[in-house]
Design an enzyme around this catalytic site. Sequence first.
Site, PDB file in Angstrom:
ATOM      1  N   GLU A  26      41.969  47.998  42.267  1.00 33.50           N
ATOM      2  CA  GLU A  26      42.617  47.829  40.962  1.00 33.50           C
ATOM      3  C   GLU A  26      41.619  48.118  39.842  1.00 33.50           C
ATOM      4  O   GLU A  26      41.622  47.492  38.795  1.00 33.50           O
ATOM      5  CB  GLU A  26      43.134  46.402  40.799  1.00 33.50           C
ATOM      6  CG  GLU A  26      44.214  45.985  41.770  1.00 33.50           C
ATOM      7  CD  GLU A  26      44.640  44.551  41.542  1.00 33.50           C
ATOM      8  OE1 GLU A  26      45.841  44.291  41.540  1.00 33.50           O
ATOM      9  OE2 GLU A  26      43.760  43.680  41.364  1.00 33.50           O
ATOM     10  N   HIS A  46      41.707  42.462  47.177  1.00 36.76           N
ATOM     11  CA  HIS A  46      41.618  43.329  46.006  1.00 36.76           C
ATOM     12  C   HIS A  46      40.144  43.623  45.765  1.00 36.76           C
ATOM     13  O   HIS A  46      39.366  42.701  45.474  1.00 36.76           O
ATOM     14  CB  HIS A  46      42.193  42.640  44.764  1.00 36.76           C
ATOM     15  CG  HIS A  46      43.673  42.678  44.665  1.00 36.76           C
ATOM     16  ND1 HIS A  46      44.390  41.846  43.834  1.00 36.76           N
ATOM     17  CD2 HIS A  46      44.590  43.465  45.269  1.00 36.76           C
ATOM     18  CE1 HIS A  46      45.680  42.107  43.942  1.00 36.76           C
ATOM     19  NE2 HIS A  46      45.811  43.087  44.805  1.00 36.76           N
TER      20      HIS A  46
END
Length: 275
Positions: A256, A211
């Site tokens: 994200e 991520h």
Amino acid sequence: MLTIGPHLSIAGGYKKAGKEAVSLGANTFQFFTRNPRGGKAKALDPADVEGLTAIMQANGFGELLAHAPYTLNMCSATPATRDFARMAFKEDLLRLEQLPCRLYNFHPGSHTGQGVAAGIRWIVDMLNDELWPQQKTTVLLETMSGKGTEIGRNFEELRAIIDGVELQDKIAVCLDTCHVYSAGYDLVGNLEAVLTEFDRIIGLSRLRCVHLNDSMMPFGSNKDRHEKIGFGTLGIDTFERIVTHPQLRELPFFLETPQENTLDYKKEIDLLRLF
């Protein structure tokens, strides 16, 4: 080519999400399996799934990443919360058998005062109950920032979960850059040392995706506040080192970062592809 994509909604269907990813210059994407705050998952439409599969094949997509709802807490002290976690986890794994997605990421959870050891036992027990040998999905433990009673604040806690799982080929890790930096792993000052520590404790062979998130908060703050790439305390140079690192560059990367709309992801994807 860098495999990178945004987090996209599947409210309009998987095919639509695939088209949106392509329009953003992405060759993968992450999605929630259901509302991030819980609830029922939308029934799958075989034609929609076939449409996504065709888009992936035509555009050289890498691995997609399914993300469990935030409310999935396998180690809560509240039985009803654990019951929901079991239901959602089991249902998600069954649904993923019908999707072109083989990675399923979840937050290990919060022990809510029971202690880390007790929380890890709950997680291990549920994983051993619900994983099965023939499943195609690898379940990923996400590295966490360490806020509150979160489990997964350090590599040792993740290793303890992994060690307790019977089906070793079904369990791996997703590294979140914001989370590990906030947890006290200095990606900015010494990326090599962090990767060496990860390899020593968990093993880089278990790292299946990253991520990519900058952080609003300072190093070691134990706060989970994502920021746009290059606008936080990690800085753009850190992300260049991450996406070009020989031990990381072949992994899928997922954004994200906070955005006004999904079109803003394109700027980050284009930037990261320059490195």
